[in-house]
Design a protein around this motif. Structure first.
Motif, PDB file in Angstrom:
ATOM      1  N   ASP A  61     -18.616 -57.688  15.959  1.00 40.56           N
ATOM      2  CA  ASP A  61     -17.157 -57.564  15.961  1.00 40.56           C
ATOM      3  C   ASP A  61     -16.680 -56.171  16.346  1.00 40.56           C
ATOM      4  OD1 ASP A  61     -18.030 -56.293  13.701  1.00 40.56           O
ATOM      5  OD2 ASP A  61     -16.886 -57.513  12.283  1.00 40.56           O
ATOM      6  N   ALA A  62     -17.615 -55.202  16.358  1.00 37.39           N
ATOM      7  CA  ALA A  62     -17.243 -53.837  16.735  1.00 37.39           C
ATOM      8  C   ALA A  62     -17.488 -53.552  18.210  1.00 37.39           C
ATOM      9  CB  ALA A  62     -18.007 -52.833  15.881  1.00 37.39           C
ATOM     10  N   GLY A  63     -18.178 -54.449  18.891  1.00 40.69           N
ATOM     11  CA  GLY A  63     -18.413 -54.234  20.310  1.00 40.69           C
ATOM     12  C   GLY A  63     -19.846 -54.489  20.725  1.00 40.69           C
ATOM     13  N   VAL A  64     -20.216 -53.923  21.867  1.00 41.02           N
ATOM     14  CA  VAL A  64     -21.528 -54.152  22.466  1.00 41.02           C
ATOM     15  C   VAL A  64     -22.609 -53.399  21.696  1.00 41.02           C
ATOM     16  CG1 VAL A  64     -22.916 -53.843  24.552  1.00 41.02           C
ATOM     17  CG2 VAL A  64     -20.518 -54.531  24.737  1.00 41.02           C
ATOM     18  N   HIS A  82     -23.500 -56.250  10.725  1.00 41.32           N
ATOM     19  CA  HIS A  82     -22.448 -57.251  10.832  1.00 41.32           C
ATOM     20  C   HIS A  82     -23.032 -58.502  11.492  1.00 41.32           C
ATOM     21  CE1 HIS A  82     -19.157 -53.879  11.011  1.00 41.32           C
ATOM     22  NE2 HIS A  82     -19.854 -53.877   9.882  1.00 41.32           N
ATOM     23  N   PRO A  83     -22.417 -59.644  11.293  1.00 38.48           N
ATOM     24  CA  PRO A  83     -22.842 -60.826  12.056  1.00 38.48           C
ATOM     25  C   PRO A  83     -22.814 -60.510  13.549  1.00 38.48           C
ATOM     26  CG  PRO A  83     -21.300 -61.458  10.340  1.00 38.48           C
ATOM     27  CD  PRO A  83     -21.305 -59.958  10.356  1.00 38.48           C
ATOM     28  N   LEU A  84     -23.850 -60.923  14.255  1.00 41.80           N
ATOM     29  CA  LEU A  84     -23.948 -60.555  15.669  1.00 41.80           C
ATOM     30  C   LEU A  84     -24.333 -61.755  16.526  1.00 41.80           C
ATOM     31  CD1 LEU A  84     -27.200 -60.270  16.558  1.00 41.80           C
ATOM     32  CD2 LEU A  84     -27.028 -58.273  15.066  1.00 41.80           C
TER      33      LEU A  84
END
Length: 593
Positions: A61-64, A82-84
């Protein structure tokens, strides 16, 4: 507990691409190791499935997120706990039962070649979602458990208990025909994709007879088997099968199937197909559950060595056609003909005196699965000679009023059913406990020696005697009918084409070897006559013993002239004769415990 979630999407049929999405929540702060198997259980050769994987990326959710490749099949993923999501594509155009294939007619998806493993989460439950374009209207057949809301044979959600179960359960997608039958209260499914006319009811009924026969050998089905799938992929060319814990994926041609227009016809191709089905189904016990201890657990990133493939593949090969004759799908005469071919393939190859089946098993990765033109001289098959060892052991046991069937049940109960794995010594010791040290000692010697098996001595215990005759030509492998004229020796195998006869292999000490023929030579003329298959055998067999044939060959663009002596063929071909119908009936009849 949140399962790992994989999604397999058919995105670009023309490019043969499957899009894979993997979603999970990291369980530690450490970087994550992702890897793809390099081989698939049951096929002992490194396949490097990761060579077909590309465009891998990851994000949360924070990016690449950064993905770094470590070697040919592994990637390191840094994360924020985080879930990825990990995404990548896999090229699917492998016309085999081991990898993945996609065209406009069907998809064959082996998760071992598709789904990255998350190190440390191998035991976690898995959700697998299958997605196809609506316009395809494809069905799904797989041994995976359907998720809630997914209708039978539909795309949607499926479950696996863990990663090992996932990669051991192939999926077939397409317009499928299916038939269901029962074996000891367990539903079995016959699924065909890519076929034209087939007598599905006959195929189903005869498969059921085979399955009922095979389960008798072990005293019943495995207790954890809740359903079983025969996934038949019908193509224009190709042949083979691969076993899985509750299914088998089979590659066959249209000619292999029973035809609705000829309901009473049983072709050699169809008999071979039934034998293949029988072989893979036997593996449900003998490889998928009872297996070498070295395979507990599987380590699919590198080779795993065992000297026991003669036991697990060879004994399975013994029981595949045996189940057909016991269930009435082969006549006694047809079974003897098939057995003669196996015997002669082993005995006519110099490799039997060079390599033991234990050594062949151990070196399967680099020798049996990577055979070249010298294999006839150096590589013995743990399938064929292993099956003859089982035959000899069965005969020896029956001479003492015991049976191999009973020994197999003991092995199953001792280490197969409890999933303990076996060593070679355990099976030898089990044989000793059951039948005595002398029989166990002979079994050990057959496995480790490079010598001819004592078929002439032992087969009379099965009501059968062996006899010898001349081999008319290299394709002549069975039957008691001798050539109508004294056959001449040759030895080499070749393939015929408009350019001549291409030499495939040259057995040591054969007449072809003495003449100086080499593998890949293109034989173009015999005594100044164009080399065709018909001309070759006519010239050879009509030539006077002791005379010399002049051969012209192309060898790497060079014209070479050779002289080949004409020699009388020795009586090397084995055929079987029934000498005691009562003993043969006891052996080939119902399974004895």
């Amino acid at each position: 507990m949140t399962p790992l979630a994989y999604q397999l999407s058919i995105t670009d049929i023309t490019a043969h691409l499957v899009a894979v999405e993997l979603r999970f929540t990291p369980q530690t702060n450490d970087s994550i190791l992702l890897s793809l198997p390099s081989w698939i259980p049951g096929s002992y050769m490194v396949r490097d499935f990761a060579k077909h994987l590309h465009s891998i990326e990851a994000f949360d959710d924070a990016g690449v997120l950064m993905v770094q490749q470590l070697d040919k099949q592994s990637w390191q993923l840094n994360h924020n706990q985080h879930p990825l999501t990990v995404r990548y594509k896999v090229y699917a155009f492998d016309l085999s039962v081991r990898g993945c294939y996609l065209d406009d007619q069907l998809a064959i998806l082996n998760p071992a070649a598709l789904c990255l493993e998350v190190k440390g989460m191998e035991a976690e439950p898995i959700n697998l979602t299958v997605v196809t374009p609506e316009c395809l209207d494809w069905q799904v057949a797989t041994g995976l458990t359907r998720g809630r809301g997914t209708q039978a044979q539909n795309c949607g959600l499926y479950h696996a208990d863990n990663y090992q179960q996932l990669i051991d359960t192939p999926l077939m997608l397409g317009k499928l025909d299916m038939a269901e039958f029962d074996v000891c209260g367990v539903p079995h499914y016959l699924v065909l994709a890519g076929h034209e006319q087939v007598d599905l009811e006959r195929f189903k009924a005869e498969l059921q007879r085979i399955c009922l026969q095979q389960q008798q050998v072990f005293g019943g089905l495995p207790t954890d088997l809740k359903h079983y799938w025969f996934l038949c992929w019908v193509t224009d060319s190709g042949y083979g099968g691969l076993e899985h814990h509750n299914s088998t994926l089979l590659l066959l041609t249209h000619q292999d199937l029973p035809n609705t227009q000829r309901p009473d016809e049983s072709t050699a191709d169809y008999q071979n197909l039934l034998g293949l089905c029988s072989h893979e189904y036997f593996h449900t016990w003998w490889v998928k559950r009872a297996k070498p201890a070295q395979f507990l657990p599987y380590r699919l990133n590198t080779e795993q060595y065992t000297s026991q493939l003669w036991l697990y593949e060879g004994f399975t090969s013994y029981y595949d056609d045996l189940a057909l004759v016991r269930s009435g799908l082969l006549t006694q005469e047809q079974y003897f003909a098939a057995l003669e071919k196996t015997i002669n393939r082993v005995q006519l190859s110099p490799s039997e005196l060079v390599q033991s089946v234990a050594d062949s098993s151990f070196n399967a990765w680099t020798k049996y699965y990577k055979q070249d033109e010298n294999a006839v001289n150096a590589v013995v098959s743990y399938y064929t000679k292993g099956s003859l060892i089982a035959l000899c052991l069965d005969a020896l046991l029956r001479s003492q009023n015991k049976t191999l069937d009973a020994l197999m049940q003991l092995a199953w109960r001792s280490y197969g059913e409890p999933a303990l794995g076996s060593s070679e010594q355990q099976f030898i010791q089990l044989c000793s406990d059951y039948a005595g040290k002398d029989i166990a000692s002979r079994l050990y010697s057959w496995v480790h020696a490079t010598s001819v098996l004592p078929l002439a001595e032992l087969l009379p215990h099965l009501g059968v005697a062996t006899a010898k005759r001349q081999q008319e030509q290299s394709k002549d492998l069975s039957g008691s009918k001798a050539p109508t004229y004294p056959a001449r020796a040759f030895g080499a195998a070749f393939t015929a084409s408009a350019e001549g006869l291409k030499i495939v292999n040259v057995p040591l000490n054969s007449v072809a070897y003495k003449a100086g023929l080499m593998a890949q030579d293109q034989l173009i003329a015999i005594n100044a006559v164009k080399a065709t298959e018909q001309n070759f055998w006519r010239q050879l067999n009509q030539s006077k013993i002791g005379s010399v044939l002049n051969l012209h060959v192309f060898r790497k663009q060079r014209l070479v002239q050779l002289s080949m002596p004409v020699e009388l063929a020795v009586e090397t071909l084995t055929y079987l004769q029934l000498v005691d119908q009562q003993k043969a009936a006891a052996w080939l009849g119902k399974t004895q415990e």
